[in-house]
Design an enzyme around this catalytic site. Structure first.
Site, PDB file in Angstrom:
ATOM      1  N   CYS A 330     -57.705  69.197 -62.878  1.00  0.00           N
ATOM      2  CA  CYS A 330     -58.788  69.626 -63.586  1.00  0.00           C
ATOM      3  C   CYS A 330     -58.179  71.049 -64.357  1.00  0.00           C
ATOM      4  O   CYS A 330     -56.868  70.973 -65.343  1.00  0.00           O
ATOM      5  CB  CYS A 330     -60.178  70.019 -63.361  1.00  0.00           C
ATOM      6  SG  CYS A 330     -60.952  69.864 -64.126  1.00  0.00           S
ATOM      7  N   HIS A 427     -61.200  64.188 -60.568  1.00  0.00           N
ATOM      8  CA  HIS A 427     -61.359  64.965 -59.196  1.00  0.00           C
ATOM      9  C   HIS A 427     -61.746  63.634 -58.127  1.00  0.00           C
ATOM     10  O   HIS A 427     -62.136  63.254 -58.169  1.00  0.00           O
ATOM     11  CB  HIS A 427     -63.218  65.740 -59.171  1.00  0.00           C
ATOM     12  CG  HIS A 427     -61.902  67.245 -59.880  1.00  0.00           C
ATOM     13  ND1 HIS A 427     -61.596  68.135 -59.128  1.00  0.00           N
ATOM     14  CD2 HIS A 427     -62.751  67.326 -60.884  1.00  0.00           C
ATOM     15  CE1 HIS A 427     -61.689  69.625 -60.508  1.00  0.00           C
ATOM     16  NE2 HIS A 427     -62.099  68.904 -60.999  1.00  0.00           N
TER      17      HIS A 427
END
Length: 485
Positions: A330, A427
């Site tokens: 991310c 994630h």
């Protein structure tokens, strides 16, 4: 009609989140329909919900303890710190503003209707709602307009159990001091107390517990020993993440100032052959690392500046020259590129910011936030993962041609030509056992942990048994009161 009970703390990080998860699982095992609720949370460790929003990761774990899917009603107000003085404000799962703490202090009372809307909606589906407070009600300077502790309890008409943390010392002063400073109306709302994180023979605190009961008039619900499997459950507070393991493969993670979704590391830390080392500010990244993970962050540009201030950019470059591997997740993925473009100043100062230059990509920051659960396939191994995205920004560039994940026909991620530097937006990758085994195989690890998610369930069941053994849940149910709509 549903009942409700609220667990508040005599300070921050006394273990409220875990106690609520344990109580919730224990009451669920008794056959009750239980729902968790936290009116206001402050955390960058977020989870994606079934209704397409985000809530604190602790509430997602508590939902799991109840056998429920996570929903935005379980945490209607989420504050995600972006700087030392400001945070993103998420209401009913959606970002509504970024505010400085002073401005939010003036605004928070206006969010009470949204909080109560979620609470009442949630209560309609449960026999009991177990509510978690935030911080401490002893912060009486924050009482005006409060929606996190006594302000909510008063509006909702729910009784409170106060929890103290004996591990940090001074627990009698924590609890009795809270009793002393609270105004009478708030003091009367507290019906019981518990002492958490005792190490050793809990009966040694019997006299101390009696002293608290005598000084406050509150019911003693128990002295709860330290829970040894706590590390198997996701931590909410960044202060709870620590280096773990003594395995031969070393994974190094710089602790960014706005680190987010750090439970990505939990499945790796649970592996016997892996050491996950969290490197604090002011320390160099160890030269013997096999893998450096740049984790998620709530402020990519700000943490890129922070990373350089520690000299970690130099350490990472040296690690790559030595043949080491790097994985960015991310915000960490965005940092690996050539440039981060923020023309509208979404993350602070508008402009074009140089990245670490380890991937030939660049990221354009845009106001739209992507919050979604995804099913992805690792192209190298063919393994499937259930993951999620929470981010702003769109990443493009030549190294995206070596995307290594497939999401319903769309590609995600980028990799260097030699495959030693990789990044993606997803994630939760390492919670997938097959993917984790495949990824770690490149470092010579075979076999491994196996069923990570099953281990979480085992830990939750053990936590429920821990609560049944050490907390007076019958007294807690007696204290709980019916919710008036």
């Amino acid at each position: 009609m549903a009942k409700a009970i609220m667990i508040q703390g005599a300070g921050s990080n006394v273990g409220k989140s875990m106690l609520v998860a344990g109580i919730a699982r224990a009451l669920t095992q008794r056959g009750l329909s239980v729902a968790p609720f936290k009116p206001q949370n402050m955390s960058n460790n977020a989870a994606v919900t079934t209704d397409g929003g985000e809530i604190g990761r602790a509430q997602a774990l508590q939902a799991r303890a109840c056998g429920r899917a996570p929903h935005t009603d379980m945490n209607p107000v989420l504050l995600k710190p972006e700087t030392d003085v400001g945070a993103q404000v998420v209401v009913h799962g959606k970002r509504v503003a970024t505010m400085k703490a002073r401005d939010y202090g003036k605004t928070k009372a206006t969010l009470l209707p949204a909080v109560m809307e979620s609470f009442h909606r949630l209560a309609q589906s449960a026999d009991i709602v177990v509510i978690e407070g935030a911080g401490s009600p002893a912060e009486i300077n924050l009482r005006t307009g409060d929606i996190a502790n006594m302000g909510f309890a008063e509006e909702a008409g729910v009784p409170v159990v106060l929890v103290g943390d004996i591990d940090r010392g001074g627990v009698i002063a924590q609890i009795v001091g809270t009793h002393t400073v609270l105004p009478e109306v708030d003091r009367a709302r507290i019906k019981g107390f518990a002492v958490n994180k005792f190490r050793g023979d809990a009966s040694l605190f019997d006299e101390g517990a009696r002293a608290i009961a005598d000084l406050t008039g509150w019911t003693n619900l128990g002295t709860i020993p330290w829970f040894d499997l706590a590390h198997r459950l996701p931590a909410e507070d960044v202060m709870d993440i620590t280096s773990r393991g003594t395995g031969r493969v070393k994974i190094v993670v710089p602790r960014l100032s706005r680190i987010a979704n750090f439970d990505d590391l939990d499945p790796l830390a649970a592996e016997a052959d892996v050491t996950v080392e969290i490197v604090e500010a002011g320390r160099p990244l160890p030269a013997d690392a096999d893998l450096v993970i740049l984790p998620g962050t709530k402020s990519t540009i700000g943490d890129l500046v922070y990373l350089r201030a520690q000299g970690w950019d130099i350490d990472i470059a040296a690690h790559v020259r030595r043949g080491g591997h790097v994985l960015g997740i991310c915000g960490g993925y965005q940092m690996l590129g050539q440039w981060i473009n923020d023309p509208d100043g979404i993350e602070g100062h508008a402009g074009r910011h140089a990245g670490l230059g380890l991937l030939d990509i660049e990221t354009d920051m845009t106001p739209e936030k992507r919050v979604t659960e995804v099913t992805a396939r690792d192209l190298a191994s063919g393994t499937e993962v259930q993951a999620y995205e929470i981010h702003i920004g769109r990443t493009t560039g030549p190294d995206c041609a070596r995307a290594w994940l497939d999401i319903a026909g769309d590609r995600d991620g980028a990799a260097s030509a030699d495959g030693r530097v990789m990044g993606c937006y997803l994630h939760g990758l390492f919670a997938a056992d097959a993917f984790r085994a495949s990824y770690l195989a490149r470092f010579g690890i075979t076999g491994g942990l196996g069923d990570f998610e099953g281990g979480v369930e085992v830990a939750l069941d053990a936590l429920a048994a821990h609560m049944e053994r050490h907390m007076d849940l019958e007294a807690l149910l007696t204290i709980a009161q019916e919710i008036e709509f």
